[in-house]
Every structure is written in structure tokens, then in C-alpha cells.
Design a protein around this motif. Sequence first.
Motif, PDB file in Angstrom:
ATOM      1  N   THR A 418       6.599   7.506   3.838  1.00  0.00           N
ATOM      2  CA  THR A 418       5.674   8.311   5.382  1.00  0.00           C
ATOM      3  C   THR A 418       5.687   7.113   5.990  1.00  0.00           C
ATOM      4  O   THR A 418       5.555   7.303   7.388  1.00  0.00           O
ATOM      5  CB  THR A 418       4.679   9.074   4.419  1.00  0.00           C
ATOM      6  N   VAL A 419       4.860   5.934   5.428  1.00  0.00           N
ATOM      7  CA  VAL A 419       4.509   4.739   6.475  1.00  0.00           C
ATOM      8  C   VAL A 419       5.608   4.675   7.170  1.00  0.00           C
ATOM      9  O   VAL A 419       5.100   4.047   8.199  1.00  0.00           O
ATOM     10  CB  VAL A 419       3.896   3.736   5.428  1.00  0.00           C
ATOM     11  N   GLU A 420       6.835   4.307   6.912  1.00  0.00           N
ATOM     12  CA  GLU A 420       7.934   3.657   7.910  1.00  0.00           C
ATOM     13  C   GLU A 420       7.463   4.581   8.874  1.00  0.00           C
ATOM     14  O   GLU A 420       8.253   4.394   9.791  1.00  0.00           O
ATOM     15  CB  GLU A 420       8.826   4.222   7.091  1.00  0.00           C
ATOM     16  N   TYR A 423       4.867   4.748  11.808  1.00  0.00           N
ATOM     17  CA  TYR A 423       5.161   3.514  12.524  1.00  0.00           C
ATOM     18  C   TYR A 423       6.368   3.377  13.354  1.00  0.00           C
ATOM     19  O   TYR A 423       6.104   3.443  14.573  1.00  0.00           O
ATOM     20  CB  TYR A 423       5.188   1.941  11.975  1.00  0.00           C
ATOM     21  N   ARG A 450       1.590  -3.973   9.674  1.00  0.00           N
ATOM     22  CA  ARG A 450       2.740  -2.957   8.359  1.00  0.00           C
ATOM     23  C   ARG A 450       2.132  -3.276   6.980  1.00  0.00           C
ATOM     24  O   ARG A 450       2.190  -2.477   6.063  1.00  0.00           O
ATOM     25  CB  ARG A 450       3.821  -2.735   8.826  1.00  0.00           C
ATOM     26  N   LEU A 453      -1.584  -2.859   5.335  1.00  0.00           N
ATOM     27  CA  LEU A 453      -1.443  -1.789   5.338  1.00  0.00           C
ATOM     28  C   LEU A 453      -1.099  -1.120   4.114  1.00  0.00           C
ATOM     29  O   LEU A 453      -1.598  -0.477   2.837  1.00  0.00           O
ATOM     30  CB  LEU A 453      -1.048  -0.643   6.270  1.00  0.00           C
ATOM     31  N   LEU A 454       0.176  -1.427   3.787  1.00  0.00           N
ATOM     32  CA  LEU A 454       1.334  -0.850   2.638  1.00  0.00           C
ATOM     33  C   LEU A 454       0.522  -1.700   1.401  1.00  0.00           C
ATOM     34  O   LEU A 454       0.408  -1.502   0.232  1.00  0.00           O
ATOM     35  CB  LEU A 454       2.044  -1.378   2.350  1.00  0.00           C
ATOM     36  N   LEU A 457      -2.237   0.222   0.259  1.00  0.00           N
ATOM     37  CA  LEU A 457      -1.985   1.588  -0.339  1.00  0.00           C
ATOM     38  C   LEU A 457      -1.746   1.232  -1.526  1.00  0.00           C
ATOM     39  O   LEU A 457      -1.766   2.558  -2.572  1.00  0.00           O
ATOM     40  CB  LEU A 457      -1.044   2.043   0.751  1.00  0.00           C
ATOM     41  N   ILE A 589      -4.481   6.419   5.808  1.00  0.00           N
ATOM     42  CA  ILE A 589      -3.864   6.204   6.974  1.00  0.00           C
ATOM     43  C   ILE A 589      -5.074   5.875   8.211  1.00  0.00           C
ATOM     44  O   ILE A 589      -5.224   4.923   9.128  1.00  0.00           O
ATOM     45  CB  ILE A 589      -2.622   6.589   7.452  1.00  0.00           C
ATOM     46  N   LEU A 593      -5.665   2.236   9.545  1.00  0.00           N
ATOM     47  CA  LEU A 593      -4.379   1.569  10.585  1.00  0.00           C
ATOM     48  C   LEU A 593      -5.087   2.317  12.054  1.00  0.00           C
ATOM     49  O   LEU A 593      -5.078   1.634  13.011  1.00  0.00           O
ATOM     50  CB  LEU A 593      -3.329   2.754  10.247  1.00  0.00           C
TER      51      LEU A 593
END
Length: 634
Positions: A418-420, A423, A450, A453-454, A457, A589, A593
Motif C-alpha cells: 500500500t505504501v509503495e 508514493y 519513504r 515512513l516505513l 509504520l 499515512i 507523510l
Amino acid sequence: MSSTLHTFSTTTQELRDSLRALEQQSAQLELPGLEGREWFEILERKLIPQLSDQIYLVAAIVGGTNIGKSVIFNHLVNQQSSAISPLASQTKHPVCLVPTGFEDRHNLSKVFQGFELIPWSSAEDPLRTDEQHLLFWQECGSLAPNLLVLDTPDIDSDAEVNWERAERIRQSADVLVAVLTQQKYNDAAVKQFFREAAREEKVIITVFNQCQLPEDEEYWPLWLNTFCQETGVNPELVFIAPNDRQAANNLQLPFYRRVFEPAPENSDDSLTAETPDTDSALNLMQVLSELHFDEIKVRTLKGALYYLSNQETGVPAYLREIKTRSQEFLAASQLLSEHELAEIDNWPLVPNTVIVHSIRKWWQEQREGWSAHVHGFYNAIGKGVLWPVRYLHSLTTEEKRPPMEQYREQEWSVVLQTVEGIYDRLTLVSELGNELLTSRLKSLLRGTSREELLKILHQEHAAFDFNGQLEELVDREMTFFKDESPQYYTFLKQLDRVAAVGRPALSVGLFFVGFGAVGDVGTQLVTDTMIQSVVNVTGDVAGGAATTTFGETAVSSTAATGMGYLEAKFRRFHAVFAQKRTEWLATAIREHLLKTLPEELKSAVSLPESETYQAVQKLTAQLETELKQLQVSL
């Protein structure tokens, strides 16, 4: 008139306060601030300090470089208050002469906002080089009690700071004594300065200085006419002064009154310029002192109010600017919303066995009295009897991780995907040409964004208590079920009591017919009527297929409604839990982000609907109404 000015004063004060509040709220729109806007400077430096019942006039000597402004000023006040020199750009700071005792009745700092006021000590004071905006002042006993006179820096100087100082004086002034010469009447900077003065309806007296008399008598009207046509100025009074340096230095320069009427632009009409019958020199200070102060003050205040409320130059234009910019933010917001940041169609489901276990635990806590004792007793026996089976099973089979740990792993995999995707979509949106989004998104997507953020998370995901949230969910949903369907809940409780009666035979029978391999779930499913019904419907647990006939007739009699209801309940656990988890991801997110971007867009879009915006709009309309009433009364 005093009452009228007081009304204007109240309205403009409220308008200024509302404008300041609106400026603060609209900072997110990235618009230029109020400072530097001509109409706001007029509000701050003219209307706010001068709308009072104590009427006074501010007269300023203004003009270009090296044209004798300080000479005119010294002649007005009949003293050498400003240094005079054939060198250009001498005066760097304004000099103000005020009537005796004026500062006791008025706050000079408010009259001349934006200046640091310093008592005048010598004619050299205004020549001082200083980055601060200074204003030197001195009492003058020869002035009328309500007249202030200023000498000002050049309005066409190479030093831009001089322009700014001259403009601040223009905004405060009622009367401008425009000093012109053959060399400066058509200068671009000079004309721009007086265009603003004309729009603000300043009273302008022109002095055509350094004339070669009598030779220039036929030319100065042509020069002045060009000046008036290109600036919109219609001078109240016109004087000419000869080019006589000695007389200028000795405060003996004569000023001759002339009658002048400029010809309209692009008109065949000829201009009117003539010499009065009595062509004797006049005292400029006497001329100023004999002006109708009340009429001039009201006229200039009216001009300032008109400029403030003008649709093209004033507050309405500022409000339109905010609204237009807000629409740009709306377009950015719509562009962002049209490209959903994430479409998740593979979010994992919590294992049914975990949900069943949580429901069973909840149900056991609802049992009371005799039924609770029976079920509790046989649950303990069942666990004891089944222990050898579980132990042998653990020796012959590979150890499995707890179901929720497997779920945690599956969910993290979806989070990464989902994060990919988020972005990728944000990068796409940032390249679609909306400047507001492009600048903001590029900042959000910078460098190691990125990875950062990861990391956050993953820390939150690893620390999350899945079992705790599931138990909270089951408790809430089952309590709701209990309150929503009390009759059906009572019916299930009755079945549970009936199951307690048959519990001894069922438990033993199940174990010996071979269902011990399914462990506690198999034992409990038969006797826990509610859970058994759910499992039978979903078909997710093998032990559910071997339901005993005890109580089956009673349960099947409600199959038309009860089973469908329980099945919907069971499926709802999956949906609500998945919703909670996706809400966590969406919140994370947004927080880590997107940060304040959604709020900024929303706030910017709604600004024209805010109370502050509406207040400014209302006060501006009120000011326009009051201005029309003033025009009628005059």
C-alpha cells in the motif's frame, strides 16, 4: 460632521481588526500580506489616526530631485528648518513643523505611523544616513493651530528608501504642495507618485519653480498641462517662482499666483492660463492658513475611504484575490481526491478460529448461576482429558505459530504494498501541473521520506495489540447484539442451558467417536449453541459438521432469520476489524507523510465562507453605504 466622522472611525477600526484577523487566517494561501498594499497603508496611516472630531491638516512639500523642495518649505515656515544645497538628494528624512501644543492634543506617532519621531535639533538632521525611517519634528509658533507642514525626501531618488518615506507621507497628508520644474514635470517616477495622489483625491497645490521669467510664462502652462493630463491631477491652486538662488537662500523668493485650468485629455479645448490683475508675490503660509480646513479634511478623508472601498483597488479586490486563490486550492484538493491514494482489495482477514475463541470467551462471561457452573466444570474436564491428545499431536506435527502472528505478517506485507502504491500516486499527482500541489508534494516526497515512513509504520505495527483490539471489538459487537435483539439473545441463553443438561454425555461421546483431534474448539462447538450455529453456517470449522441432534430442532426452526443474522454478525467481525486496521494505516499515512496538507487544503477552500471573511465583506459594504450618505450630505 463630528458624528459622521465618529461613525466612520468606528467602522474603519472594526474593519482594520477584521482585516488583520483575515490576513492571519489567509497566510496559508501564500498571498502578499496587507503591508505594502496602498489601500491598507491609507487605512493605517490616514483613516485610523485622522478620523476624529479634532480636525487638522497635514500639508507636505513633495517633488523630484534638486527642484527646491526645501527652499519652498523654508519659505512656508519662514525659517531655515531644512538644509538647502545645489547638490541633489540631500533630504533623506522628512521634517515636520507642528503648531505649539499640538503634541499635547494628538499622538504624533499615530499621525505618522511607520516613522520613528525625533525632536528636531538642526537643519542637518534630515541629511542623516540611517536605515530607520526617521521623522524630525519641531514646534512652530507661526503655524495655524491645526496645520502641520512637512519637507520630504525626493520621490524620484536613486535610493528607493526615499521613495518609501515620501509615499508614507503622501498617505498621511491632506494637502500636497507639488513642486515642479521644466526638468521634472514629465519624470516617470514623479508622475506615478501623483497618479496615486489623484486617485486618493488629495488636495494638490502646484508650485512651478525655477522659472525663467518672463520667458517661461508661455511655456509653464504647457508643461503643467502635460503633467495634469498624465497624472489626473487638477491643482487647487497654482503658483510660479523665479529661478533666483540668492533670493531662495535669503528666504525672499517671490511666489506668483496663476489661474490655470488644464485641458481635458484628447480634447480640442485649449487650456486656460492667465495672470491675475494684481501680479504681486504672495505668502504661501498665509495661503495655506486661509484654506477651508474642514472641507479639505472631509474631502481627503472621503477620497481615502473611496480608495479603500473601491472595487478595483481596495478591500473588495483583496477579497476577490482571496476567493480566487481559494479556488486554486479547491482545484488542488479535487485533483488530489480524484486520484485515490490507495485501493486495497487484498487486506487479510482475521482467522475464524480467533474470532470464535473471542466470541466463546465473551459468551462464557455472560453465563450465570447453575449453567455457568456446569459449563465451567466440564470445560475444565475437557481440557484435562484432551491434554494427552494435544501433547501427542505436538510431538507428531510441526509446531505452528499462533494464528494472530501469521495474520500480523500478512498484514505487514499488505502495508508495504500500500505504501509503495501511495508514493507512486503522489508522485504522479505532483507531476500533473498544479503548482500548489507540486511544491508541497515534492517537499513531502523528498529524499529518505519513504524509508522514514516505513520505519515508523513498522514500529507501530510491531507494537500493536491485535488480540486486545479483537476482544474489544467482540465485546462491543456482542453487547450491541444483546441489546439489539434481547429476545433472540434470551432464546440462545435458553438453548445454552439446555445444552448444559446434555453436556456430560456429549462431551464424552464426542471424545470417543474421534473428534478429540480438533481440540477445545470441537468440544465447545457442540455445546456452545450460539458459536455452533455460526460455524455451521460459515462452514469454516470441521467439527461444526458433526452437530448432535440435541436442540437442533429448536435452532433450525429459526433458520429463516436467526442463521442469516448470525452469519451476518460473523462476517461483520471481519469487516469491522479490517476497517479499524485500515483506519490505523490511513491515520498513520496522514500523520507521518501528508501531515498538515489535507487540513491546509480544506481550510484554504473554506476561507471565503469563514466568519472573518464575511465580517470584512459586511464592514466594507457598510463603509460604502456610509460613504454614499456622506456624499449626499456634502
